[in-house]
Each structure stands twice: as structure tokens, then as C-alpha cells.
Design a protein around this motif. Structure first.
Motif, PDB file in Angstrom:
ATOM      1  N   LYS A  48       0.827  -1.210   0.000  1.00 35.49           N
ATOM      2  CA  LYS A  48       0.000   0.000   0.000  1.00 35.49           C
ATOM      3  C   LYS A  48       0.860   1.259   0.000  1.00 35.49           C
ATOM      4  O   LYS A  48       0.552   2.214  -0.711  1.00 35.49           O
ATOM      5  CB  LYS A  48      -0.946   0.005   1.205  1.00 35.49           C
ATOM      6  CG  LYS A  48      -2.016  -1.067   1.122  1.00 35.49           C
ATOM      7  CD  LYS A  48      -3.047  -0.960   2.233  1.00 35.49           C
ATOM      8  CE  LYS A  48      -2.429  -1.021   3.594  1.00 35.49           C
ATOM      9  NZ  LYS A  48      -3.411  -0.968   4.680  1.00 35.49           N
ATOM     10  N   ASP A  55      -6.563   0.201   1.474  1.00 37.78           N
ATOM     11  CA  ASP A  55      -7.067  -1.151   1.733  1.00 37.78           C
ATOM     12  C   ASP A  55      -8.115  -1.576   0.704  1.00 37.78           C
ATOM     13  O   ASP A  55      -8.105  -2.715   0.243  1.00 37.78           O
ATOM     14  CB  ASP A  55      -7.696  -1.222   3.130  1.00 37.78           C
ATOM     15  CG  ASP A  55      -6.672  -1.494   4.213  1.00 37.78           C
ATOM     16  OD1 ASP A  55      -5.711  -2.238   3.944  1.00 37.78           O
ATOM     17  OD2 ASP A  55      -6.840  -0.964   5.323  1.00 37.78           O
ATOM     18  N   LEU A  58      -6.495  -2.598  -2.619  1.00 35.32           N
ATOM     19  CA  LEU A  58      -5.760  -3.841  -2.460  1.00 35.32           C
ATOM     20  C   LEU A  58      -6.728  -5.021  -2.338  1.00 35.32           C
ATOM     21  O   LEU A  58      -6.513  -6.073  -2.945  1.00 35.32           O
ATOM     22  CB  LEU A  58      -4.822  -3.783  -1.259  1.00 35.32           C
ATOM     23  CG  LEU A  58      -3.896  -4.976  -1.057  1.00 35.32           C
ATOM     24  CD1 LEU A  58      -3.059  -5.264  -2.302  1.00 35.32           C
ATOM     25  CD2 LEU A  58      -2.991  -4.748   0.142  1.00 35.32           C
TER      26      LEU A  58
END
Length: 91
Positions: A48, A55, A58
């Protein structure tokens, strides 16, 4: 009060400016892929940070097929799997 003054540039001047910008861009060093800055088996946090994603993004990648490597309580990734996944997304 707003004053608008029309400015017209000759085609010759525009071409000179465009050429100067292109020359400057060519002289700039090309940034290597940020993936190269990742360690061989990065953690979620490292991925990240280096790729500047959150988040949610991802997790979308993982749901989209990015392979994960369970490592105890952590999740790790193979740098080459990330490279292949991002290449696949660009197609």
C-alpha cells in the motif's frame, strides 16, 4: 470587475513551445516502476505504501485474482505476482 483580453499566438510560436516542452520531457529521467521498490515478499502495508493505494483497492485486487501468501498472521505477496497482475490489468 473582470477584464478579458484575447491573446492570439502564431502557429510558429506554438510549435516552438511544443518542441521545447517535448525536449524537456525527453531530458527528464524516467522513473522506474514503483514495483521495483518493493521487497521480494512485501506485506500489505509495504504494498500500500509503495504503490500508494488503500485497503479498498488492495482488497479489490485480491478479489480480482492477485495471489496472496499467508504468513502467520500476516499476508504477504510475491513481487512478481504483483507485477504480472498489474500488467494484466493494463491490457
Amino acid at each position: 470587475m473582470t477584464v478579458k483580453i484575447p491573446i492570439e499566438f502564431s502557429n510558429e510560436l506554438i510549435e516552438i513551445i511544443v518542441q521545447q516542452v517535448l525536449n524537456t520531457l525527453d531530458e527528464q529521467p524516467q522513473n522506474p516502476e514503483p514495483i521495483n521498490d518493493l521487497p521480494p515478499y512485501p506485506t500489505r502495508k509495504q504494498v500500500k505504501k509503495v504503490l500508494r493505494i488503500g485497503d479498498e483497492r488492495l482488497n479489490q485486487w485480491i478479489d480480482g485474482g492477485l495471489k496472496v501468501i499467508p504468513f502467520g498472521k500476516e499476508t504477504r505477496f510475491d513481487r512478481e505476482d504483483i507485477r504480472a497482475f498489474l500488467t494484466q490489468l493494463k491490457i
